[in-house]
Structure formats: structure tokens, C-alpha cells
Design a protein around this motif. Structure first.
Motif, PDB file in Angstrom:
ATOM      1  N   ASP A 150      -1.456   2.239  -1.083  1.00 16.39           N
ATOM      2  CA  ASP A 150      -0.735   2.935  -0.021  1.00 16.39           C
ATOM      3  C   ASP A 150      -0.814   2.158   1.286  1.00 16.39           C
ATOM      4  N   ALA A 185       0.223   2.941  -5.728  1.00  9.44           N
ATOM      5  CA  ALA A 185       1.462   2.962  -4.954  1.00  9.44           C
ATOM      6  C   ALA A 185       1.861   1.540  -4.566  1.00  9.44           C
ATOM      7  N   ASN A 186       3.164   1.332  -4.418  1.00  8.00           N
ATOM      8  CA  ASN A 186       3.731   0.097  -3.859  1.00  8.00           C
ATOM      9  C   ASN A 186       3.508  -1.155  -4.701  1.00  8.00           C
ATOM     10  N   LEU A 190       5.783   4.172  -7.251  1.00  8.54           N
ATOM     11  CA  LEU A 190       4.657   5.059  -7.524  1.00  8.54           C
ATOM     12  C   LEU A 190       4.450   5.122  -9.032  1.00  8.54           C
ATOM     13  N   ILE A 250      -3.672  10.190  -1.580  1.00  8.01           N
ATOM     14  CA  ILE A 250      -3.763   8.852  -0.987  1.00  8.01           C
ATOM     15  C   ILE A 250      -4.373   7.952  -2.052  1.00  8.01           C
ATOM     16  N   ARG A 295      -3.713  -1.371   4.569  1.00  8.89           N
ATOM     17  CA  ARG A 295      -3.579  -1.271   3.111  1.00  8.89           C
ATOM     18  C   ARG A 295      -4.790  -0.545   2.529  1.00  8.89           C
ATOM     19  N   ALA A 327      -1.312   3.018   4.854  1.00  9.28           N
ATOM     20  CA  ALA A 327      -1.791   4.184   5.576  1.00  9.28           C
ATOM     21  C   ALA A 327      -1.771   3.933   7.080  1.00  9.28           C
ATOM     22  N   ARG A 384       6.659   5.075   0.348  1.00  7.00           N
ATOM     23  CA  ARG A 384       6.275   4.207  -0.763  1.00  7.00           C
ATOM     24  C   ARG A 384       7.495   3.551  -1.402  1.00  7.00           C
ATOM     25  N   ILE A 390       0.907   8.472   5.797  1.00  2.00           N
ATOM     26  CA  ILE A 390       1.209   7.507   4.744  1.00  2.00           C
ATOM     27  C   ILE A 390       2.649   7.042   4.922  1.00  2.00           C
TER      28      ILE A 390
END
Length: 349
Positions: A87, A131-132, A114, A83, A47, A89, A111, A108
């Protein structure tokens, strides 16, 4: 008579051949170009907690006994990929988290949401915030600084456009009664509102709504957002400020977006604190999604003629007729029409 003998020429041809010429190898020149990249099958998912000057803080093995924060940089092939905090990752390299070590973000994951904004409504270059996230908590002060209904409308539109559930907390209710401000949003039946005084924020009540969710906190500068974050996450250490007595504006205290873990007896969640803003452009938003932020008005607008613009000069518009009849609050319809007019002008450009 020539001193050169043709026979000698034949002898040279026999002695030297083009195939005998040694060509110095050049691996870079002779290697065929390819777009293939390493598969990084050993990458782990982490994360993204925050970013600082090109270095990313990521959480590896989240929820496991060996959970740890790792500093990472981005791979060259991701140089054009944003990024952001939140995210998921894919990370390789030294993931021990020891001081001086560095991992590398090589991908990445897809998602789920966003949240974005633009500089203004005419700028379609989006700025990704987080994100997320699945929730947005709008922090608004009842006074000092005065609440801005149209800014809140913009937050709501951005949240709904991203598929994020909005919540709202009204701070500084000991300074002013927020009833008049909240009347502007009376048509939003699904909008949960918390009230907070400066001395007694409803930490447990707000915290209950954070468990199991990733919640992005947004708000105008000076509304008490960082103070609320520090109350929910005691070790957050987010800087707090004050409102300028002359301008009535708050001072930016949070300079970066950061994910902080909320913990309680009921479970955990993620608080994503963002810098305070004074404007929130919607240049990236599909204009058709604007009406979704006004479900009470959308219900009335459903009876409008086909292709109705819902603007003040729209013929036979049910919204304008409802205003004339006193069935809808003027300020709320005016907020919707101002946004629609902005996007209508952008389309003409």
C-alpha cells in the motif's frame, strides 16, 4: 390573613430572573457532532513494507538520500480499512525513524491492483494479500512436493482477475522433468517460465524480470520459495524448511507478507514474499474472469452457442466436441470445468 405578601412575590420576580441562572458549560455536550476529519496536509506518502501485531513498517522518502524505515500505527478512522503490504500510505507524526518513535497512517492512496483470496470457493469474504503489485511469480516444484496444476490454475485466475501479469518458476528440476506438468499450460503463450535446480537457480535471469516491477511471490508450502527469495535478496533472511517425508507436505516458513528490495546492476525492483498456502479460494472472483486464465480454451469456447455453460453436459459445447476429437488436452479442459462447476453450484446456493 396570609403571612405571605403578594408584594413580596413581585419583589422576588424582580430580583431573580431565569436568565440570571448560571449554567455550567459542558463543551462535549454542547459541541455539534461532525464527520469532518483533519486534512493532514502535512502527511507524506510511504510504502508499506510489512505488518507485525498492529505495527506497520513503512518506507519514507523512497529512493531519496534520506530514505528510512519508520514504524507506524493506523489512525482510528481507518480501523475498518485493510492496510496491506504494498500500500501507498499517507503518514504523519514522528517520521524520523529513530528507535522508540511512532508515526500514524491516516490514509491510503488509490490502489492500482489488489491480489485477494478467500478461505474457499463458497466464501465471498476476501482476504487481501498484497496491493499495487504488477507481477506474480508462481513458484512450483517439479517434485517433493508434487506439482499441483489446479492450484496453479487458481493462482493464474486470481492474478488475471487483479490485472497482474503472471510468471512461473519451476524449482527442483534436478529431481524430476517438469515437461508433463508444463504441458498443462502449453496454451498460455504469454506465460514466461524459468527452470531452477536446487544447486543452480537462475538468479540473474529471474532478477532481470524483477527490475522496475513490484512482484509478489506465491507458492505451495515447501516448493523452495523462501530459498529463491534469499538467493535474489541475500540479506532477506527468510526462513527455509523441508518437506515432510510422510505427508509430502511442506512446512510453513514465511509467517508474514514482506516487501524486500531487489538490487542489481540493471536497477531495482520489489520482491513481495508471502506465506506458503495449500489452498486458494476464489469466492471473490467474478466467474466470467475464469475463462480468461485459459486463453487457448477461450478461443475455442468463443464458437459455443450463446449462453453455453461450458460444463461437461452442455449441449453443442465446442470444448467438449474438441475433447472428443482429440484436439484439446483432457486434463486442462477438466480443470476449467471443475472451477466453472464450483461457481455454478455457488450461484444456486
Amino acid at each position: 390573613m396570609s403571612w405571605w405578601n403578594d408584594a413580596d412575590d413581585d419583589d422576588l420576580d424582580d430580583e431573580f430572573d431565569e436568565s440570571d441562572v448560571r449554567v455550567r458549560p459542558n463543551p462535549k455536550a454542547n459541541r455539534p457532532r461532525t464527520k469532518r476529519r483533519p486534512s493532514h496536509s502535512d502527511a507524506v506518502t510511504a510504502r508499506v513494507l510489512g505488518v507485525d501485531r498492529g505495527r506497520y513498517s513503512v518506507l519514507v522518502a523512497e529512493g531519496e538520500p534520506d530514505e528510512r524505515e519508520v514504524t507506524a500505527t493506523r489512525a482510528r478512522e481507518l480501523r475498518k480499512t485493510p492496510i496491506v503490504t504494498g500500500d501507498a500510505a499517507r503518514v504523519v507524526g514522528d517520521l524520523s525513524g529513530d528507535e522508540g518513535t511512532l508515526g500514524r497512517i491516516v490514509g491510503i492512496e488509490e490502489r492500482t491492483s489488489l491480489l485477494r483470496r478467500s478461505a474457499d470457493d463458497t466464501d465471498q469474504v476476501e482476504r487481501v494479500i498484497v496491493a499495487n503489485a504488477d507481477q506474480m511469480l508462481l513458484v512450483v516444484a517439479a517434485a517433493d512436493p508434487e506439482p499441483r496444476p489446479r492450484l496453479v490454475d487458481r493462482y493464474l485466475i486470481a492474478a488475471l482477475d487483479a490485472g497482474i501479469r503472471p510468471l512461473m518458476v519451476i524449482t527442483k528440476t534436478d529431481l524430476a522433468d517438469p515437461a508433463g506438468f508444463l504441458e498443462h499450460f502449453s496454451g498460455l503463450a504469454d506465460l514466461r517460465v524459468f527452470r531452477s535446480s536446487q544447486s543452480d537457480p537462475p538468479v540473474a535471469e529471474i532478477g532481470e524480470s524483477l527490475v522496475g516491477h513490484s512482484t509478489v511471490f506465491v507458492g505451495h508450502s515447501g516448493v523452495g520459495k523462501s530459498t529463491l527469495v534469499n538467493a535474489l535478496v541475500p540479506d532477506a533472511g527468510r526462513a527455509t524448511g523441508h518437506v515432510n517425508a510422510v505427508t509430502g507436505r511442506g512446512r510453513h516458513t514465511s509467517s508474514s507478507t514482506e516487501s524486500l528490495r531487489y538490487r542489481s546492476g540493471e536497477g531495482t525492483g520489489w520482491v513481495i514474499d508471502t506465506p506458503g498456502v495449500r489452498s486458494f479460494g476464489l469466492g471473490h472472483v467474478d466467474p466470467e474472469n475464469i475463462l480468461r486464465a485459459y486463453p487457448d480454451l477461450a478461443e475455442v469456447a468463443a464458437e459455443c452457442p450463446r449462453g453455453c455453460s461450458h460444463l461437461p453436459d452442455a449441449p453443442d459445447c465446442r470444448l467438449n466436441e474438441a475433447i472428443d476429437a482429440g484436439d484439446l488436452p483432457v486434463a486442462r479442459v477438466d480443470s476449467l470445468q471443475r472451477l466453472l462447476l464450483t461457481f455454478d453450484r455457488r450461484t444456486e446456493w
